[in-house]
Design a protein around this motif. Structure first.
Motif, mmCIF file in Angstrom:
data_model
loop_
_atom_site.group_PDB
_atom_site.id
_atom_site.type_symbol
_atom_site.label_atom_id
_atom_site.label_comp_id
_atom_site.label_asym_id
_atom_site.label_seq_id
_atom_site.Cartn_x
_atom_site.Cartn_y
_atom_site.Cartn_z
ATOM 1 N N LYS A 80 -25.216 -22.588 69.576
ATOM 2 C CA LYS A 80 -26.146 -23.545 69.228
ATOM 3 C C LYS A 80 -26.372 -23.580 67.635
ATOM 4 O O LYS A 80 -26.629 -24.726 67.054
ATOM 5 C CB LYS A 80 -27.287 -23.506 70.163
ATOM 6 N N GLN A 81 -26.546 -22.569 67.201
ATOM 7 C CA GLN A 81 -27.041 -22.388 65.739
ATOM 8 C C GLN A 81 -26.697 -21.118 65.083
ATOM 9 O O GLN A 81 -26.318 -19.875 65.635
ATOM 10 C CB GLN A 81 -28.722 -22.537 65.844
ATOM 11 N N GLN A 98 -28.586 -31.360 54.518
ATOM 12 C CA GLN A 98 -29.882 -31.527 53.866
ATOM 13 C C GLN A 98 -30.240 -30.440 53.146
ATOM 14 O O GLN A 98 -29.961 -29.285 53.724
ATOM 15 C CB GLN A 98 -30.852 -32.040 54.492
ATOM 16 N N PHE A 128 -30.067 -27.093 55.654
ATOM 17 C CA PHE A 128 -30.057 -27.778 57.127
ATOM 18 C C PHE A 128 -28.508 -28.567 57.143
ATOM 19 O O PHE A 128 -28.215 -29.449 56.805
ATOM 20 C CB PHE A 128 -30.799 -28.374 57.189
ATOM 21 N N LYS A 159 -25.108 -29.744 59.792
ATOM 22 C CA LYS A 159 -24.593 -30.204 61.059
ATOM 23 C C LYS A 159 -23.284 -29.898 61.140
ATOM 24 O O LYS A 159 -22.637 -30.495 60.182
ATOM 25 C CB LYS A 159 -25.097 -31.681 61.490
ATOM 26 N N ASN A 197 -22.823 -30.952 67.483
ATOM 27 C CA ASN A 197 -24.201 -30.420 67.346
ATOM 28 C C ASN A 197 -24.596 -29.151 67.008
ATOM 29 O O ASN A 197 -25.602 -28.742 67.448
ATOM 30 C CB ASN A 197 -25.025 -31.007 68.500
ATOM 31 N N ILE A 209 -25.688 -26.474 64.781
ATOM 32 C CA ILE A 209 -26.557 -26.343 63.567
ATOM 33 C C ILE A 209 -26.457 -25.101 62.751
ATOM 34 O O ILE A 209 -26.172 -24.052 63.310
ATOM 35 C CB ILE A 209 -28.092 -26.357 63.791
ATOM 36 N N LYS A 246 -28.310 -23.106 59.387
ATOM 37 C CA LYS A 246 -29.357 -23.254 58.397
ATOM 38 C C LYS A 246 -29.106 -22.061 57.356
ATOM 39 O O LYS A 246 -28.917 -20.902 57.772
ATOM 40 C CB LYS A 246 -30.829 -22.913 58.901
ATOM 41 N N ILE A 271 -27.283 -17.971 67.585
ATOM 42 C CA ILE A 271 -27.964 -18.382 68.895
ATOM 43 C C ILE A 271 -27.253 -18.909 69.784
ATOM 44 O O ILE A 271 -26.922 -20.101 69.250
ATOM 45 C CB ILE A 271 -29.676 -18.913 68.215
ATOM 46 N N GLY A 272 -27.072 -18.537 70.867
ATOM 47 C CA GLY A 272 -26.180 -19.099 71.762
ATOM 48 C C GLY A 272 -27.264 -19.603 72.949
ATOM 49 O O GLY A 272 -28.563 -19.367 72.657
ATOM 50 N N THR A 273 -26.870 -20.232 74.022
ATOM 51 C CA THR A 273 -27.753 -20.381 75.170
ATOM 52 C C THR A 273 -28.400 -19.400 76.031
ATOM 53 O O THR A 273 -29.335 -19.631 76.487
ATOM 54 C CB THR A 273 -26.935 -21.532 75.861
ATOM 55 N N SER A 321 -30.298 -36.811 53.438
ATOM 56 C CA SER A 321 -29.191 -36.192 53.933
ATOM 57 C C SER A 321 -27.718 -36.665 53.296
ATOM 58 O O SER A 321 -27.687 -37.752 53.134
ATOM 59 C CB SER A 321 -28.977 -36.683 55.399
#
Lengths: 329, 329
Positions: free
Chosen positions: B146-147, B197, B215, B217, B221, B223, B225, B241-243, B325
């Protein structure tokens, strides 16, 4: 003497966290629980709560009750807080206190003509690890503070049956967990953000924010970044980065999930020091609020603090909508 | 057979990192060093380098030199990379390859009519810990990604004498260290960001960015950072970071500072697993590039990758300037 508590709803957090914490507290006891469902009688029996009411009004009309705990869905917090205040009951409300700063101001107005105490329940702040963090910062050990980062996330499994996916109930990650890192930034930095940018990833069907990130500027060019997600693995951490070192708190918001033990880690160059602190956060919260009632003391987190926290969340929604930086007044 | 290297300038990183790494490499040797200062003769003697030149041109004219390493100030990278390419020398350039994607495209154009190899030197990518991270992600152990978060920072002490504070030399945190977390986001996620951004805190006197946050994308979806700072304590880390879990790499960019040992940490629920991997990043970089020359192989990080990394940095400057953005093409 013990404060007599009534619980407004049979929400899971009440059953699993708050009611057991009242049982552990020295100056508090649960005397009643209310629900709009008649299963409340069974739940009261299971939890050894003497009285059960089939409406919130009935509980608020019970003259024996001193204080109420509000773990209702987010969009109902304001309404029932104000009702309770008007009935002369002290109120400890689950976070977020309301859905907007304007609603929180309505609670403040209700409090002006009332002798009762009100507090938004950021239970994590009662853990002793945070005082230690403030001490370390004040000692100068990590140099000048430049940045605060914090994340609170979990992966929501059963989305279909969760009120966290209901937009009109105040669902989504920012209301659910995002209020904590924002609170922590303000608490640790000891001031209010001036300017903010925020970004969300929304769930297509429900429209609630699955993940929300913020970038905040505080006075003196100190930055805070926060993140909330209901779509990622568990994190409940913050860190403060100074010119000389870093302080990390890996179990910032839910130390209860690791036996109440918080860890404060100081990293300087390649040296790492860990300090451990124990604290029963829900019990400390109950005892703090009950004690403020018993001694007519001030609650450590006032309605003005709540309004300030909600102002930041309002600014998040504003920035997410406009895609621009927002000034916070 | 060994590739014969020439070093363009006596920069600290050349003296302390790159030249010793060539000495450790199996397929490389340093034969010359050049500087515009006649102290180069002393430095060559100290470092046991056979030839010393008082100009970069003179070194590039030495027919015995196969490859050059460019650790010049950032704003000179493009000019001397193209000069070297035109003289038929293979080029390993320090990051950032150039100051803009357009300048990197000029290098690409110079390469079209030349048989030489060119590579931007992100030495950290040669550490085996990153392959292990990719394996863990591919295994599904942390669920859906996810991130990606990454920070690279240090506190610049002697600002008055640092070219990092010179705007016209490509100073500031984004050029100096910010290119790494951007590179790492692209490498680990295996794709390019779509939208970005960015925010900076600038030094008032010099105008260079002390701290820059992004930040981004990515498709699906996801992300990313990133953060760079020359005004905070040391950090050179990333996390995915996963689910279901999190992978952390606490010594992502400078494992050489901790004896070459990288640590890959997998956190799932409250279980933590640490895996350690050793790698001599500068030596691996030298050997990789020298081997690509010797075997006419492809470098693992091409000029197109460099152009893509610079496009993200261009988008940062754009977003910082407009406060909005920016789409990345």
């Amino acid at each position: 003497m013990k404060i007599k508590w009534g619980i407004l709803s049979t929400a899971r957090i009440a059953r699993t966290q708050f009611i057991p914490a009242i049982d552990r507290a020295e100056n508090a006891e649960v005397v009643a629980i209310a629900s709009r469902n008649n299963k409340v009688h069974n739940i009261a029996r299971e939890l050894n709560i003497p009285r059960a009411y089939e409406s919130y009004e009935a509980l608020l009309n019970d003259p024996d009750i001193d204080a109420v705990y509000i773990p209702l869905p987010n969009h109902l917090h304001k309404e029932w807080a104000i009702s309770a205040i008007q009935k002369g009951k002290h109120v400890l409300s689950e976070k977020p206190a309301t859905l907007t700063a304007e609603e929180a101001t309505e609670i403040k107005e209700a409090l002006i003509s009332s002798p009762v105490k009100y507090m938004e329940g950021f239970m994590y702040q009662f853990h002793p690890q945070h005082e230690r963090v403030k001490e370390i910062i004040a000692s100068g050990e990590i140099g000048t503070v430049k940045q605060f980062n914090s994340s609170f996330s979990f992966h929501l499994g059963d989305r279909e049956n969760s009120i966290k996916m209901q937009k009109e109930y105040g669902g989504g990650s920012l209301y659910d967990v995002g209020c904590y890192p924002i609170h922590a930034a303000r608490m640790i930095l000891g001031s209010e953000p001036i300017e903010l940018q925020a970004f969300s990833l929304n769930d297509q069907d429900s429209g609630v924010d699955l993940t929300t990130s913020t970038f905040m500027k505080f006075a003196g060019n100190v930055i805070a970044k926060t993140e909330s997600s209901i779509d990622m693995a568990n994190r409940d951490e913050y860190e403060i980065i100074g010119t000389k070192g870093i302080v990390k708190v890996p179990h910032a918001f839910r130390p209860d999930k690791v036996g109440g033990v918080g860890t404060v880690i100081v990293e300087k160059d390649n040296e790492i020091r860990k300090e451990k602190f124990s604290g029963d956060i829900y019990r400390l919260e109950v005892e703090h609020f009950s004690s403020a009632i018993l001694n007519d003391g001030t609650v450590s987190y006032t309605i003005d603090d709540t309004i300030n926290n909600m102002k930041v969340m309002d600014a998040c929604w504003d920035s997410i909508k406009t895609g621009r930086s927002v000034n916070i007044k």
